[in-house]
Design an enzyme around this catalytic site. Structure first.
Site, PDB file in Angstrom:
ATOM      1  N   ASP A  46       0.840  -1.199   0.000  1.00 39.10           N
ATOM      2  CA  ASP A  46       0.000   0.000   0.000  1.00 39.10           C
ATOM      3  C   ASP A  46       0.878   1.253   0.000  1.00 39.10           C
ATOM      4  O   ASP A  46       0.664   2.185  -0.785  1.00 39.10           O
ATOM      5  CB  ASP A  46      -0.896   0.018   1.243  1.00 39.10           C
ATOM      6  CG  ASP A  46      -1.949  -1.080   1.229  1.00 39.10           C
ATOM      7  OD1 ASP A  46      -3.104  -0.792   0.912  1.00 39.10           O
ATOM      8  OD2 ASP A  46      -1.597  -2.235   1.542  1.00 39.10           O
ATOM      9  N   GLU A  71      -5.102   7.301  -0.035  1.00 43.67           N
ATOM     10  CA  GLU A  71      -5.594   6.639   1.181  1.00 43.67           C
ATOM     11  C   GLU A  71      -4.617   6.667   2.345  1.00 43.67           C
ATOM     12  O   GLU A  71      -5.017   6.787   3.501  1.00 43.67           O
ATOM     13  CB  GLU A  71      -5.947   5.184   0.858  1.00 43.67           C
ATOM     14  CG  GLU A  71      -6.540   4.434   2.029  1.00 43.67           C
ATOM     15  CD  GLU A  71      -7.069   3.072   1.644  1.00 43.67           C
ATOM     16  OE1 GLU A  71      -7.717   2.444   2.496  1.00 43.67           O
ATOM     17  OE2 GLU A  71      -6.829   2.637   0.502  1.00 43.67           O
ATOM     18  N   ASP A 134      -6.165   5.032  -5.173  1.00 43.55           N
ATOM     19  CA  ASP A 134      -6.343   3.894  -4.276  1.00 43.55           C
ATOM     20  C   ASP A 134      -5.121   3.005  -4.501  1.00 43.55           C
ATOM     21  O   ASP A 134      -5.067   2.260  -5.479  1.00 43.55           O
ATOM     22  CB  ASP A 134      -7.634   3.140  -4.611  1.00 43.55           C
ATOM     23  CG  ASP A 134      -7.998   2.119  -3.543  1.00 43.55           C
ATOM     24  OD1 ASP A 134      -7.267   2.027  -2.540  1.00 43.55           O
ATOM     25  OD2 ASP A 134      -9.016   1.431  -3.702  1.00 43.55           O
ATOM     26  N   ILE A 136      -3.703   0.301  -3.072  1.00 46.62           N
ATOM     27  CA  ILE A 136      -4.044  -1.121  -3.147  1.00 46.62           C
ATOM     28  C   ILE A 136      -5.505  -1.229  -2.749  1.00 46.62           C
ATOM     29  O   ILE A 136      -5.846  -1.187  -1.567  1.00 46.62           O
ATOM     30  CB  ILE A 136      -3.191  -2.000  -2.203  1.00 46.62           C
ATOM     31  CG1 ILE A 136      -1.719  -1.952  -2.583  1.00 46.62           C
ATOM     32  CG2 ILE A 136      -3.697  -3.454  -2.241  1.00 46.62           C
ATOM     33  CD1 ILE A 136      -1.361  -2.663  -3.875  1.00 46.62           C
ATOM     34  N   THR A 139      -7.319  -4.555   0.071  1.00 41.48           N
ATOM     35  CA  THR A 139      -6.135  -5.048   0.781  1.00 41.48           C
ATOM     36  C   THR A 139      -6.371  -6.431   1.371  1.00 41.48           C
ATOM     37  O   THR A 139      -5.467  -7.276   1.376  1.00 41.48           O
ATOM     38  CB  THR A 139      -5.722  -4.058   1.887  1.00 41.48           C
ATOM     39  OG1 THR A 139      -5.428  -2.785   1.286  1.00 41.48           O
ATOM     40  CG2 THR A 139      -4.480  -4.546   2.615  1.00 41.48           C
ATOM     41  N   LYS A 258     -14.253  -5.019  -9.559  1.00 41.87           N
ATOM     42  CA  LYS A 258     -15.668  -5.179  -9.967  1.00 41.87           C
ATOM     43  C   LYS A 258     -16.000  -4.235 -11.119  1.00 41.87           C
ATOM     44  O   LYS A 258     -16.685  -4.615 -12.069  1.00 41.87           O
ATOM     45  CB  LYS A 258     -16.580  -4.892  -8.760  1.00 41.87           C
ATOM     46  CG  LYS A 258     -16.418  -5.884  -7.620  1.00 41.87           C
ATOM     47  CD  LYS A 258     -17.375  -5.591  -6.482  1.00 41.87           C
ATOM     48  CE  LYS A 258     -16.967  -4.398  -5.661  1.00 41.87           C
ATOM     49  NZ  LYS A 258     -15.745  -4.602  -4.863  1.00 41.87           N
ATOM     50  N   ARG A 272     -23.581  -1.556  -4.154  1.00 38.86           N
ATOM     51  CA  ARG A 272     -22.793  -1.185  -2.984  1.00 38.86           C
ATOM     52  C   ARG A 272     -23.673  -0.339  -2.064  1.00 38.86           C
ATOM     53  O   ARG A 272     -23.783   0.877  -2.233  1.00 38.86           O
ATOM     54  CB  ARG A 272     -21.550  -0.399  -3.403  1.00 38.86           C
ATOM     55  CG  ARG A 272     -20.702   0.148  -2.259  1.00 38.86           C
ATOM     56  CD  ARG A 272     -19.956  -0.928  -1.511  1.00 38.86           C
ATOM     57  NE  ARG A 272     -19.046  -0.370  -0.527  1.00 38.86           N
ATOM     58  CZ  ARG A 272     -18.356  -1.085   0.355  1.00 38.86           C
ATOM     59  NH1 ARG A 272     -18.477  -2.407   0.337  1.00 38.86           N
ATOM     60  NH2 ARG A 272     -17.555  -0.508   1.218  1.00 38.86           N
TER      61      ARG A 272
END
Length: 346
Positions: A46, A71, A134, A136, A139, A258, A272
Site C-alpha cells: 500500500d 488513502e 487507491d 491497493i 487489501t 468489480k 454497494r
C-alpha cells in the site's frame, strides 16, 4: 480537451505500482502486514504503491503542480520500531523504479519515500486538478492472494476525466467466470479511459495492444449477474436481485476489480449499499472506466456520483453500476426494496 499526456503518465505510474504489488504478494510475510488505527489492514505494498505513483506523476508532469488525494499517510512509518519496515518499502520503491528505463536508478532515501507518501494528503474539491489514488484497493483480498486493484483517476473542476486501473490477478480472457480467485492461465490487466474516448484494456505487462471494451449487451435481468464486495452477504442486495429476477449467484470480490470486470461484460450489475462513508478513491477510477465503456454509475436515485466534496462521496443511500439497458429496471427494483425496508423498520 485531450488528456493524452496525463493518461500516459497515469498508465506508467499505475503499471509500476502494480509491479511492486505483484512482487510483494508473491512473498508476503507477517512482517509486511499490520493494522491501522481504524482496524483496517495495511501492507508495505500500500505504502510503496502510493510512493511510486506520486514520484512518477511528479516526474512525468513536471513542472505542473500536483495535488494527490490518496488513502495512506506515513504516520505509522515514522514511529519508533518501524525502521525495518520503512527500509523494506524504500528498497521496494527503488528496485521497482529501476525496472523502468525512463526512471533510471534512483538515489531515493527513506525520507524521500515518506515525503512521497505524505504528498497524498490533498483534500480534493471542486476547483482545480486533483489526482485520486487507491494504492491497493481490496487489501484483504491482496493479503489472501486474491483479487485487488490499483486505481488512479484525475478530477478536473469537480469531474472525473480519466481513470487507470491495474488488476494484477484478473484473467486476460473476458468471460463470465468466477473471479473471486485467480483462474489458471494468463492474468494481469490494465484498464484505462478518458472522457469521450472510450475504455480500453490490455495485458498489464504491455505485451498485447489495447483493445476497446464495452459493457454487456444482456437486456434480460434474469440472465444478468451482479457483483458485490467479498464480505458477509448483504440482504438488501439479495432483495434487489430477486426483484430483477437475477438467478445467478453474486460474484463477490473486493476492490475496483468489480468495475473493471463490469466494463468488459463479465457481469451486468454492481451493488454497494453500506452505512459507512465512501472514500472517493474507492470509486473514482472505476466510475469513468464503466461509463466510458457504455455503462452508468450512480447513486440509489440515479444521480451521478459527486467526487467534488472532498475525500468522501456525496451520494444518496447507495452506489449502483450497470448497463444502459438494465438501469431503468434496476432503479425500480432499488426503489421498491428501499420502500419495503422502510416499512419493515416501522
Amino acid at each position: 480537451m485531450s488528456y493524452a499526456k496525463e493518461l500516459a503518465a497515469a498508465k506508467k505510474a499505475v503499471s509500476l505500482a502494480a509491479r511492486l504489488s505483484q512482487k510483494v504478494q508473491k512473498s508476503l510475510s507477517e512482517t509486511d502486514i499490520w493494522t491501522k488505527s481504524d482496524s483496517s489492514p495495511v501492507t508495505v505494498a500500500d505504502y510503496g504503491s502510493q510512493a511510486i505513483v506520486n514520484l512518477v506523476l511528479e516526474k512525468e508532469l513536471h513542472p505542473e503542480p500536483l495535488s494527490l488525494v490518496a488513502e495512506e499517510d506515513s504516520a505509522d512509518l515514522r514511529k519508533i520500531g518501524a525502521e525495518s519496515v520503512l527500509a523494506r518499502i524504500t528498497e521496494l520503491v527503488k528496485d521497482t523504479l529501476a525496472t523502468d528505463e525512463s526512471c533510471g536508478a534512483s538515489p531515493l532515501s527513506s525520507d524521500d519515500v515518506l515525503s512521497a507518501i505524505d504528498r497524498g494528503k490533498s483534500e480534493g474539491g471542486p476547483k482545480g486538478r486533483h489526482w485520486i489514488l487507491d494504492p491497493i484497493g481490496g487489501t484483504r483480498g491482496f493479503i489472501r492472494g486474491e483479487q485487488y486493484a490499483v486505481g488512479l483517476a484525475l478530477l478536473v473542476e469537480g469531474k472525473v476525466v480519466l481513470g487507470v486501473m491495474a488488476c494484477p490477478r484478473l484473467p486476460l480472457e473476458s468471460t463470465a467466470f468466477n473471479i473471486q480467485k485467480s483462474s489458471p492461465g494468463k492474468v494481469g490487466c490494465l484498464f484505462f479511459a478518458a472522457i469521450g474516448s472510450g475504455t480500453y484494456a490490455q495485458s498489464l505487462n504491455g505485451l498485447s495492444p489495447p483493445e476497446k471494451v464495452q459493457v454487456s449487451s444482456v437486456d434480460d435481468p434474469e440472465k444478468a449477474t451482479f457483483f458485490e464486495s467479498y464480505h458477509t452477504p448483504v440482504p438488501f442486495h439479495s432483495s434487489i436481485a430477486k426483484k430483477l429476477g437475477i438467478k445467478a449467484f453474486p460474484i463477490r470480490v473486493n476492490s475496483q476489480t468489480k468495475y473493471a470486470a463490469l466494463s468488459r461484460g463479465d457481469g451486468e450489475v454492481y451493488l454497494r449499499f453500506t452505512r459507512k462513508a465512501e472514500s472517493i478513491w474507492n470509486h473514482a477510477a472505476g466510475s469513468v472506466v464503466v461509463s466510458e465503456a457504455g455503462g452508468i454509475v450512480s447513486d440509489a436515485e440515479g444521480n451521478p456520483l459527486d467526487f467534488s466534496k472532498g475525500k468522501y462521496l456525496s451520494y444518496k443511500t447507495g452506489i449502483i453500476a450497470t448497463t444502459q439497458k438494465l438501469m431503468p429496471r434496476l432503479l425500480k427494483a432499488v426503489r421498491e426494496s428501499m420502500e419495503e425496508e422502510k416499512f419493515n423498520n416501522l
